[in-house]
Write an enzyme that holds these catalytic residues in place. Structure first.
Site, short mmCIF file in Angstrom:
data_model
loop_
_atom_site.label_atom_id
_atom_site.label_comp_id
_atom_site.label_asym_id
_atom_site.label_seq_id
_atom_site.Cartn_x
_atom_site.Cartn_y
_atom_site.Cartn_z
CE LYS A 68 -4.08 -2.10 2.10
NZ LYS A 68 -5.18 -1.82 3.16
CG ASP A 105 -8.79 0.01 2.85
OD1 ASP A 105 -9.36 -0.98 2.39
OD2 ASP A 105 -7.36 -0.12 3.14
#
Length: 275
Positions: A68, A105
């Site tokens: 990420k 997210d």
């Protein structure tokens, strides 16, 4: 006949990722027969070469750990949301060949809570201090009007969480993990720790607790989630987060206005039931 379009999730380990199940269910429900979604075991060392080898058939990528942050230098642009936590879980390849990163997210967590009627809280507690905890703080920056207490195991972690709080505009207070049961007085508790970490706290859940968001999804329910539900509290799990962040990914990658949330959740639940 439409040209084939590709997408995939990258990470390590990746074998148990539910992303292919969720995205493929969306494609089926939307009639996107030319779309495919795969998974690839890729670590940080292999990421640049993989991205460099993608052709024009690729529409997007989902990134999980440990990629990420590693993906960011390989992108042309990242959203403010992704920049706020220095983490990208979504890459969209635009028609003009640019690589644009985002983080679904954070809005996914907010959307999952909103689905359960949690739009605003006056305070909250976060269990843990890892990467998911920083995303939780970013979400709480938008829905929590008061302090957030983070329960952590070391002063280094406490300092890290306070730093994220300053960066995200959240009033973060820290407390020792030994007192984690005190978190349960908050109207919203977000558990971001690995499997087994909160099991010993299950017996400490009070009567009539608020809302618990436990980001784990397998095995489910966790002992903490089961105890919370038994005490009458609202419980959200990792599948709620996975589905809502995947909904946003599908919309960004395909351009559809509304991804099929119910079909994606049903597919995820069926997959977990067979494990």
């Amino acid at each position: 006949m439409p040209s084939p379009r590709r997408a995939a999730v990258l990470g390590s380990p990746i074998a148990h990722s539910l992303s292919p199940v969720l995205h493929r269910a969306a494609y089926a429900a939307l009639g996107l027969d030319a779309w495919s979604y795969d998974r690839f075991e890729i670590d940080e060392a292999g990421l640049p070469g993989f991205v460099a080898g993608l052709d024009e058939s690729w529409a997007g990528l989902s990134l999980t750990m440990p990629l990420k942050r590693a993906i960011i230098p390989l992108l042309d642009e990242i959203s403010d949301t992704a920049a706020s936590v220095e983490a990208v879980n979504t890459v969209v390849f635009t028609e003009d060949g640019r690589r644009v990163g985002d983080n679904t997210d954070i809005p996914g967590l907010i959307a999952a809570l909103r689905e359960r009627g949690v739009d605003k809280v006056e305070s909250a507690a976060v269990l843990g201090a890892g990467a998911t905890a920083s995303s939780a703080l970013a979400a709480l920056a938008r829905i929590c009007t008061g302090p957030v207490t983070a329960y952590v195991r070391s002063e280094a972690r406490a300092e890290e969480m306070r730093g994220w709080g300053e960066r995200l505009g959240v009033d973060v207070r820290t407390a020792d993990w030994a007192n984690a049961d005190r978190a349960f007085a908050a109207p919203l508790v977000i558990a971001t720790t690995p499997a087994g970490t909160t099991d010993a706290l299950a017996g400490e859940v009070p009567g009539a607790p608020g809302t618990l968001f436990d980001v784990l999804y397998h095995p489910w329910p966790t002992p903490l989630a089961a105890a919370w539900s038994k005490r009458g509290g609202a419980v959200l799990g990792g599948l709620d987060l996975l589905v809502h962040q995947a909904v946003l990914q599908v919309e960004q990658m395909t351009g559809v206005l509304e991804a099929p949330l119910s079909a994606m959740r049903d597919a995820g639940e069926r997959a977990l039931a067979t494990e």
